[in-house]
Design a protein around this motif. Sequence first.
Motif, PDB file in Angstrom:
ATOM      1  N   VAL A  67     111.047  92.275  68.973  1.00 46.87           N
ATOM      2  CA  VAL A  67     111.824  91.746  67.848  1.00 46.87           C
ATOM      3  C   VAL A  67     112.427  92.836  66.968  1.00 46.87           C
ATOM      4  O   VAL A  67     113.383  92.567  66.235  1.00 46.87           O
ATOM      5  CB  VAL A  67     110.983  90.803  66.953  1.00 46.87           C
ATOM      6  CG1 VAL A  67     110.554  89.577  67.718  1.00 46.87           C
ATOM      7  CG2 VAL A  67     109.796  91.517  66.338  1.00 46.87           C
ATOM      8  N   CYS A  68     111.924  94.065  67.012  1.00 46.84           N
ATOM      9  CA  CYS A  68     112.381  95.113  66.098  1.00 46.84           C
ATOM     10  C   CYS A  68     113.318  96.075  66.829  1.00 46.84           C
ATOM     11  O   CYS A  68     112.902  96.730  67.796  1.00 46.84           O
ATOM     12  CB  CYS A  68     111.196  95.901  65.546  1.00 46.84           C
ATOM     13  SG  CYS A  68     110.059  94.928  64.555  1.00 46.84           S
ATOM     14  N   TYR A  69     114.551  96.156  66.358  1.00 48.76           N
ATOM     15  CA  TYR A  69     115.540  97.015  67.003  1.00 48.76           C
ATOM     16  C   TYR A  69     116.061  98.026  65.986  1.00 48.76           C
ATOM     17  O   TYR A  69     116.484  97.674  64.888  1.00 48.76           O
ATOM     18  CB  TYR A  69     116.671  96.169  67.589  1.00 48.76           C
ATOM     19  CG  TYR A  69     116.145  95.167  68.595  1.00 48.76           C
ATOM     20  CD1 TYR A  69     115.740  95.583  69.858  1.00 48.76           C
ATOM     21  CD2 TYR A  69     116.005  93.836  68.250  1.00 48.76           C
ATOM     22  CE1 TYR A  69     115.215  94.672  70.764  1.00 48.76           C
ATOM     23  CE2 TYR A  69     115.477  92.923  69.150  1.00 48.76           C
ATOM     24  CZ  TYR A  69     115.081  93.348  70.414  1.00 48.76           C
ATOM     25  OH  TYR A  69     114.554  92.456  71.307  1.00 48.76           O
ATOM     26  N   ASP A  84     127.386  93.896  66.236  1.00 49.28           N
ATOM     27  CA  ASP A  84     127.606  93.183  64.972  1.00 49.28           C
ATOM     28  C   ASP A  84     127.006  91.782  65.012  1.00 49.28           C
ATOM     29  O   ASP A  84     126.457  91.300  64.003  1.00 49.28           O
ATOM     30  CB  ASP A  84     129.098  93.108  64.660  1.00 49.28           C
ATOM     31  CG  ASP A  84     129.665  94.446  64.210  1.00 49.28           C
ATOM     32  OD1 ASP A  84     128.862  95.349  63.908  1.00 49.28           O
ATOM     33  OD2 ASP A  84     130.895  94.585  64.162  1.00 49.28           O
ATOM     34  N   ARG A  85     127.113  91.121  66.128  1.00 50.75           N
ATOM     35  CA  ARG A  85     126.542  89.786  66.246  1.00 50.75           C
ATOM     36  C   ARG A  85     125.028  89.823  66.089  1.00 50.75           C
ATOM     37  O   ARG A  85     124.428  88.925  65.487  1.00 50.75           O
ATOM     38  CB  ARG A  85     126.919  89.185  67.608  1.00 50.75           C
ATOM     39  CG  ARG A  85     126.625  87.707  67.749  1.00 50.75           C
ATOM     40  CD  ARG A  85     127.105  87.209  69.088  1.00 50.75           C
ATOM     41  NE  ARG A  85     126.771  85.801  69.275  1.00 50.75           N
ATOM     42  CZ  ARG A  85     126.862  85.155  70.435  1.00 50.75           C
ATOM     43  NH1 ARG A  85     127.302  85.809  71.511  1.00 50.75           N
ATOM     44  NH2 ARG A  85     126.529  83.887  70.534  1.00 50.75           N
ATOM     45  N   MET A  86     124.398  90.844  66.603  1.00 50.11           N
ATOM     46  CA  MET A  86     122.953  90.995  66.467  1.00 50.11           C
ATOM     47  C   MET A  86     122.559  91.188  65.003  1.00 50.11           C
ATOM     48  O   MET A  86     121.605  90.580  64.519  1.00 50.11           O
ATOM     49  CB  MET A  86     122.475  92.192  67.299  1.00 50.11           C
ATOM     50  CG  MET A  86     122.735  92.069  68.784  1.00 50.11           C
ATOM     51  SD  MET A  86     122.398  93.641  69.630  1.00 50.11           S
ATOM     52  CE  MET A  86     122.867  93.236  71.317  1.00 50.11           C
ATOM     53  N   VAL A  87     123.319  92.055  64.311  1.00 53.75           N
ATOM     54  CA  VAL A  87     123.008  92.324  62.912  1.00 53.75           C
ATOM     55  C   VAL A  87     123.245  91.078  62.063  1.00 53.75           C
ATOM     56  O   VAL A  87     122.454  90.762  61.162  1.00 53.75           O
ATOM     57  CB  VAL A  87     123.846  93.510  62.401  1.00 53.75           C
ATOM     58  CG1 VAL A  87     123.642  93.707  60.900  1.00 53.75           C
ATOM     59  CG2 VAL A  87     123.466  94.785  63.152  1.00 53.75           C
ATOM     60  N   ILE A 122     116.676  95.990  62.550  1.00 52.13           N
ATOM     61  CA  ILE A 122     116.811  94.546  62.417  1.00 52.13           C
ATOM     62  C   ILE A 122     115.662  93.899  63.175  1.00 52.13           C
ATOM     63  O   ILE A 122     115.135  94.471  64.139  1.00 52.13           O
ATOM     64  CB  ILE A 122     118.150  94.000  62.946  1.00 52.13           C
ATOM     65  CG1 ILE A 122     118.275  94.214  64.464  1.00 52.13           C
ATOM     66  CG2 ILE A 122     119.313  94.613  62.198  1.00 52.13           C
ATOM     67  CD1 ILE A 122     119.403  93.419  65.097  1.00 52.13           C
ATOM     68  N   ASN A 123     115.265  92.717  62.701  1.00 53.69           N
ATOM     69  CA  ASN A 123     114.327  91.884  63.447  1.00 53.69           C
ATOM     70  C   ASN A 123     115.106  90.715  64.032  1.00 53.69           C
ATOM     71  O   ASN A 123     115.782  89.979  63.306  1.00 53.69           O
ATOM     72  CB  ASN A 123     113.217  91.346  62.543  1.00 53.69           C
ATOM     73  CG  ASN A 123     112.275  92.439  62.075  1.00 53.69           C
ATOM     74  OD1 ASN A 123     112.261  93.532  62.628  1.00 53.69           O
ATOM     75  ND2 ASN A 123     111.482  92.153  61.059  1.00 53.69           N
TER      76      ASN A 123
END
Length: 542
Positions: A67-69, A84-87, A122-123
């Motif tokens: 989960v942590c990137y 951007d979609r992930m963030v 980000i999680n």
Amino acid sequence: MLQTYSYPEFPYVQPPEQASGQLVRKTAVVVGAGPIGLTTALDFASRGIPVVVLDDNNTVSIGSRAVCYAKRPLEVWDRLGCADRMVDKGVSWKIGKVFRDEEQVYQFDLLPEADHKYPAFINLQQYYLEEYLLDRAKDFGDLIDIRWKNKVVSLKNNADHVRLSIETPDGIYDMEADWMVACDGAKSDIRSMIGAEFTGQFFQDRFLIADVVMKADFPAERWFWFNPPFHRNQSVLLHMEADNVWRIDFQLGWDCDPDEEKKPEKVIPRLKAMLGEDAEFELEWVSVYQFACRRMKSFRFGRLFFAGDAAHQVSPFGARGANTGVQDSDNLGWKLKLVIDGLAPDSLLDSYNAERIYAADDNLKNSTRSTDFISPKSPVSKAFRDAVLDLANRHSFARPLVNSGRLSSPTPYAVSPLNTPDSDSFAGKMLPGTNCADAPVRVNGADGWLLNQLGDGFTALYFSADGSVPADLAALAGAPVPVKTIVVGGGLEDVKGLVTERYDGTPGTVYLIRPDQHVAARFRHFDAARFSAALNTALGKN
């Protein structure tokens, strides 16, 4: 089925080779459609390498899993067009807090300096991440051929290709590949097929993961407890995820029964002890894991490469698993493209082994230290841990010793054979082998970021006092391996002075940047012979 996510089911389509009975050789095959396999496929396709992705399943990962990137993988995914979609979906954070009993003893900031495009972390649940990578893969059309319910059952690793036998619902067919990357996880079937083993250690401890759906007023931070009142003599970790899902990890010890601990009647009392008897929540997903710190002795076997958990496995403390695997993908693609195109020798691919084993060992070292601190294996180790926690509350010198998981950061390739060591004096962190730091810039009147300007080829980053560029440097754009020149103080405006500051860019300074946005060499003044020699070194020719 989860409450907050509906799993897609991807259709199985009979492979054309199986229908025709023809033996076909592909340029590249990736085994495993998880985060690392999909990132590898995207990187290959972005460089024009056609790739077949084989996966024995037909959906994304079950449960939140990784989960942590970290910022560096986000920068890689940005280059591949999907960060951007992930963030936007994920939970951005940078603050971590460590508690002992009920008292905070330590706080850290993972990105204390401003002006970076992406957050420290980000999680985001892994199933979303995979979904976004798959959506991006569609944009490459026929360059990425994803085959669901295609399970590799045997392989032969030949000198000039890999031959695979692949099982589908329609039976078994054979396929050949010039190059192959195994991204099939810690229990890699491909690793077993070639008789390669992990070296390292399993840790005699287990943790429970509970993903909980609830509305809570905890901040978007990483909270870690040693010996909290709601879970005495053990540790607990809390993270916020997307969709009002919270990841809570409970240390269980080695003697627990994993199957029993996953039952709701065991999990819910633990959660109520932590959150309060009246807390409203619902269980989303539960798992129990044992952790290990291990790696293969080699990540390259001729035409076959290993990446991600198939190559190396770390404990989850520090979020080093998927983040490290993404950097494996980032390291391999550009090298393979140059070798395929005949612009670099095969020996360039050996540097994948050298650089990524160096990084794996760094991650294993940090992960092992974290695990030993969190779960001490002797009375002496526990006494040291407890003394550090006592001191950290009152004395700043002890706080860096508190190790609840050193969070993932990229490992500089300090001893890479592709580096040209400094012959000039520089300040700052941008040593050869280091991934490039981002900074805000302006190009043609438009605000942007340095890393987006560097792109995915060789780049000369030149600091000019008047906007001019040495003629021999500009001419490298037409070389067999082209080098794009970016001029700080010319076409690129250093809007806050941070490019100059972070790269110690006095006028005349030039950096050679690799296609994976790592520093290959740097000089205070451009000299065509020295620069060309550094380029040849970065191509594996020296």
